[in-house]
Design an enzyme around this catalytic site. Structure first.
Site, PDB file in Angstrom:
ATOM      1  N   CYS A  40      14.201   3.808  -1.147  1.00 41.49           N
ATOM      2  CA  CYS A  40      13.295   3.737   0.001  1.00 41.49           C
ATOM      3  C   CYS A  40      13.296   2.332   0.594  1.00 41.49           C
ATOM      4  CB  CYS A  40      11.876   4.111  -0.409  1.00 41.49           C
ATOM      5  SG  CYS A  40      10.681   3.829   0.919  1.00 41.49           S
ATOM      6  N   VAL A  41      13.551   2.245   1.885  1.00 42.35           N
ATOM      7  CA  VAL A  41      13.656   0.933   2.531  1.00 42.35           C
ATOM      8  C   VAL A  41      12.336   0.167   2.483  1.00 42.35           C
ATOM      9  CG1 VAL A  41      13.276   1.911   4.854  1.00 42.35           C
ATOM     10  CG2 VAL A  41      14.382  -0.303   4.615  1.00 42.35           C
TER      11      VAL A  41
END
Lengths: 135, 99, 119
Positions: free
Chosen positions: C78-79
């Site tokens: 997840c960024v």
């Protein structure tokens, strides 16, 4: 807070399928990050037009407590975001009655209107879901 | 529905919550520290035995073995390995991890 | 059957990172498909190529990279969770990619089962 979620990727054939998603929140806010990052997933899920329910049980009911003021701990108060969920068409918010009772709380103590369900009713609700993400 | 519990019942209330919100006919799999709940003489023994009238309970034996608890599992609790874990997830329509 | 896997805890601190790996391996051994492994919360730290455990310990990061290489797994970090914790492209191990949270929701939609490993 959506600016920090890194965009939405909708490729392949996601559009069109509607599943029942339940996000189960059982942890208190601030002590750990789970409540906040769970809310970020909920907000993103709105963009996928799924059938989303939020369930608050155990210490998760504290996430919705009115009167949160985080200035002194130096953290962001994210409780107002629950009030914004309606704008994302996320309106199914369920709270377990037993968890409220065990913490001396009622629905009036919460920042959003909720539907209070018994454990048995929550059990039925969870059983009907396609995807249950618990944080 | 498959419910996965990974917390020791003597430290956290996770198993209690799961038992409270699990429908009759569902399945519980105890993994990681959750396997302590599957052992004789532990705090969860009586409530788990009572729940087993309506709910099928499994424990992950690699986790039991890692903790030296493989010889004290409550009668009626079936032990599975990781392949069995996959089968349990596949067998029920949905799954919830009680984190 | 298609399985989605969500990993919410970092390596070594919590067994969730190990159980998720053992589960993924079993899914593949049984001839099922892993649709995606999504790393969220501290789980993003499973993707740090700077990880160097003692030699007699398992290498959790390399283990994922190897599994990805052998089976073409889609390992997504997840960024937003990664940025919070300093997990970015420069320290991303082979086989992982960084993308948005929408990838988790998409896995929920497309996989037959989505299983969460966390604390």
């Amino acid at each position: 807070m959506t600016e920090s979620t890194g965009g939405i990727d909708m490729d392949e054939d996601s559009s069109g399928t509607i599943k029942k998603f339940a996000f189960v929140n059982r942890k208190a806010p601030y002590g750990t990050i789970y409540a906040l990052e769970s809310l970020e997933v909920v907000l993103i899920s709105a963009a996928f037009d799924q059938d989303v329910s939020l369930v608050f049980a155990d210490d998760g009911v504290y996430e919705l407590k009115k009167g949160q003021a985080t200035k002194s701990v130096g953290m962001k108060n994210f409780s107002p975001t629950y009030r914004a969920l309606e704008g994302y068409d996320i309106e199914k918010i369920f709270v377990e009655k037993e968890s409220l009772d065990a913490r001396g709380l009622t629905a009036d103590d919460l920042v959003v209107p909720v539907e209070v369900l018994t454990s048995d009713e929550i059990a039925t609700l969870l059983d009907e879901q396609d995807v249950v993400l618990s944080f | 529905m498959l419910h996965i519990v990974n917390k020791s019942p003597s430290e956290r209330n996770t198993l209690d919550s799961c038992l409270r919100m699990a429908k009759k006919g569902s399945t519980i799999l105890l993994i990681e520290d959750g396997v302590y709940g599957a052992t004789k003489g532990g705090v969860a023994e009586n409530k788990l035995k009572a729940a087993m009238a309506d709910i099928k309970v499994y424990a992950l034996w690699p986790d039991l073995e890692a903790r030296g608890m493989q010889d004290s599992v409550i009668d009626g609790i079936e032990q599975v390995d990781y392949n069995g874990f996959v089968d349990l997830v596949a067998a029920d329509k949905n799954v919830q991890s009680w984190l | 059957m298609k399985f989605g896997i969500l990993v919410n805890e970092g390596p070594y601190t919590h067994q969730a990172a190990d159980t998720a790996y053992q589960f993924a391996k079993a899914v593949l051994e049984k001839g099922h498909e892993v649709h995606r492994v999504f790393f969220y919360h501290d789980g993003v730290n499973n993707a740090s190529k700077l990880t160097e455990p003692p030699q007699d310990d398992r290498h959790i990061v390399n283990r994922w990279s190897k599994l990805a290489e052998e089976h073409g797994l889609d390992l997504v970090v997840c960024v937003a969770a990664g940025l919070r914790r300093g997990l970015v492209d420069v320290n991303l191990a082979p086989g992982f990619r960084i993308s948005g949270l929408g990838q988790l929701v998409e896995t929920g939609i497309q996989a037959d089962r989505t299983v969460t490993f966390g604390d």
